[in-house]
Design an enzyme around this catalytic site. Structure first.
Site, PDB file in Angstrom:
ATOM      1  N   GLU A 106       0.823  -1.210   0.000  1.00 54.55           N
ATOM      2  CA  GLU A 106       0.000   0.000   0.000  1.00 54.55           C
ATOM      3  C   GLU A 106       0.859   1.262   0.000  1.00 54.55           C
ATOM      4  O   GLU A 106       0.520   2.252  -0.656  1.00 54.55           O
ATOM      5  CB  GLU A 106      -0.929   0.007   1.227  1.00 54.55           C
ATOM      6  N   CYS A 161      -0.520   0.407   7.509  1.00 51.71           N
ATOM      7  CA  CYS A 161      -0.960   0.814   6.169  1.00 51.71           C
ATOM      8  C   CYS A 161      -2.370   1.400   6.204  1.00 51.71           C
ATOM      9  O   CYS A 161      -2.726   2.224   5.360  1.00 51.71           O
ATOM     10  CB  CYS A 161      -0.913  -0.377   5.224  1.00 51.71           C
ATOM     11  N   THR A 197      13.170 -45.085  -6.137  1.00 60.46           N
ATOM     12  CA  THR A 197      13.974 -43.887  -5.890  1.00 60.46           C
ATOM     13  C   THR A 197      15.471 -44.139  -6.012  1.00 60.46           C
ATOM     14  O   THR A 197      16.259 -43.204  -5.999  1.00 60.46           O
ATOM     15  CB  THR A 197      13.691 -43.337  -4.485  1.00 60.46           C
ATOM     16  N   THR A 236      20.148 -38.309   3.910  1.00 54.66           N
ATOM     17  CA  THR A 236      19.984 -37.773   2.562  1.00 54.66           C
ATOM     18  C   THR A 236      21.099 -36.794   2.233  1.00 54.66           C
ATOM     19  O   THR A 236      21.687 -36.827   1.143  1.00 54.66           O
ATOM     20  CB  THR A 236      18.617 -37.080   2.421  1.00 54.66           C
ATOM     21  N   GLU A 289      12.671 -32.396   1.424  1.00 55.79           N
ATOM     22  CA  GLU A 289      13.301 -33.314   0.482  1.00 55.79           C
ATOM     23  C   GLU A 289      13.903 -34.449   1.301  1.00 55.79           C
ATOM     24  O   GLU A 289      14.859 -34.224   2.049  1.00 55.79           O
ATOM     25  CB  GLU A 289      14.382 -32.597  -0.330  1.00 55.79           C
ATOM     26  N   THR A 295      11.744 -43.100   4.617  1.00 53.97           N
ATOM     27  CA  THR A 295      11.447 -43.175   6.051  1.00 53.97           C
ATOM     28  C   THR A 295      10.807 -41.893   6.565  1.00 53.97           C
ATOM     29  O   THR A 295       9.755 -41.920   7.216  1.00 53.97           O
ATOM     30  CB  THR A 295      12.734 -43.474   6.845  1.00 53.97           C
TER      31      THR A 295
END
Length: 368
Positions: A57, A89, A166, A201, A297, A301
């Site tokens: 705004e 605002c 995977t 990972t 990601e 499990t």
């Protein structure tokens, strides 16, 4: 008879498009756009770019100048009414002399929650609420969920061959999906407040989990300079302290939070099974680090744990046109299902090609 004219729809749509300009920069603040107009004559536009900087705004009023007097302001989210790092605002709109404010939705923030609407109306300004609300809500799913539940909006990203694998049986997995799919993932990371993964990972892939400007699509590189890129916080679950400082994770820009129950780690409670209490962790991260949009990601499990805990708001699944065989690593871990009545149903919201791959976006049915 509709309360809104075709011009109202056109200008609110423009405000929504303006709000999208901040989708990679405003977190944890909401994306907001504003248009100020006399009829179809637009005299000012603006959007919120970054937390701590002027709101949409303010930018629109500055562009409009004296022409804001008697105009209508179209805002994708109820204007703020409290003093934070920037002034309210709603006060700015009153001082500018606008005659009407159309908000797409009320602000779910308890600090606002209709107070601005009342303030504007008390000042004699006509206020309408609800124009294109579903579209406005899509701009800020993380912000809205956090304000309503105390938990972040969670997107779970998975990638697999067309037969749901995977990795090969020997663990090899790079790369299943194409470069274009991986570039698409960079966009999702860039929109999020934080990227979550596990130490396994990160170690297996030596993953940095950051946003790499050079891997973003050309359209994004043209719009944002590398220096403008906001790195999401990287959160890694490391209960057994297996991470080491030589990993890319610790040698790339951006904050890293290592979660565990050891000294020097971000403290997290364990459940009765000796695993992280993920709901409690997410609530804690939302409170301490203002994380309202979490991009996950992970392997089978963690994915299964999140699904069983009912913490996944959206599943983003990339399927590559490859066949890896049933001796590979499956997409999801054991769920312990014994009956077809117990299977987890998903509702597919979007399917599209990303290069040679398919990207599915789906929600998971709530069985409770």
């Amino acid at each position: 008879m509709s309360t809104y004219s075709s011009i109202d729809y056109q200008l609110m749509l423009r405000a929504i498009e303006l709000a999208k300009n901040g989708m990679y920069t405003t977190a944890p603040n909401p994306n907001v756009g504003c248009v100020i107009a006399h009829g179809d004559d637009v005299v000012g536009e603006g959007f919120h770019y970054r937390a701590g900087e002027p709101h949409a705004e303010v930018h629109a009023l500055k562009a409009a100048g004296n022409k804001a007097k008697g105009a209508t302001a179209y805002v994708t989210l109820e204007p703020c009414s409290h003093y934070g790092r920037t002034p309210p605002c709603s006060e700015a709109l009153i001082k500018a002399g606008v005659s009407k404010v159309i908000c797409a939705m009320k602000d779910p923030n308890p600090k606002v929650a209709g107070q601005s609407i009342k303030m504007l109306r008390d000042a004699g300004i006509e206020v309408l609420v609800g124009l294109m609300q579903p579209e406005a809500e899509m701009l800020n799913r993380g912000f809205i969920k956090l304000m309503k539940t105390g938990l972040p909006f969670v997107q779970l990203k998975m990638a697999a061959s067309i037969d749901g694998q995977t990795a090969l049986s020997n663990g090899e997995s790079q790369w299943i999906t194409s470069k274009l799919a991986r570039s698409d993932v960079q966009l999702f990371r860039a929109k999020s407040c934080a990227v979550l993964s596990t130490s396994k990972t990160v170690t297996d892939d030596n993953a940095s989990l950051n946003v790499r400007w050079t891997e973003l699509p050309d359209c994004c590189q043209e719009k944002y300079h590398q220096a403008q890129l906001r790195q999401p916080v990287r959160v890694v679950l490391d209960k057994n302290q297996t991470l080491n400082p030589s990993l890319k994770l610790f040698n790339t820009d951006g904050e890293v939070i290592v979660v565990g129950n050891q000294a020097g780690q971000y403290a997290a409670k364990l459940n009765q099974d000796g695993q992280f209490d993920l709901a409690e962790l997410f609530r804690s991260l939302a409170t301490t680090h203002h994380i309202n949009h979490l991009w996950v990601e992970a392997g089978a499990t963690l994915a299964s744990s999140l699904i069983k805990a009912g913490l996944v708001d959206e599943l983003v699944l990339y399927l590559a046109p490859k066949i890896m065989g049933s001796d590979g690593k499956g997409l999801f871990g054991a769920l312990g299902l014994q009956s077809m009545q117990d299977v987890i149903n998903i509702e597919i919201k979007d399917v599209r090609r990303v290069g040679p791959d398919l990207r599915l976006i789906a929600t998971i049915e709530d069985k409770q």
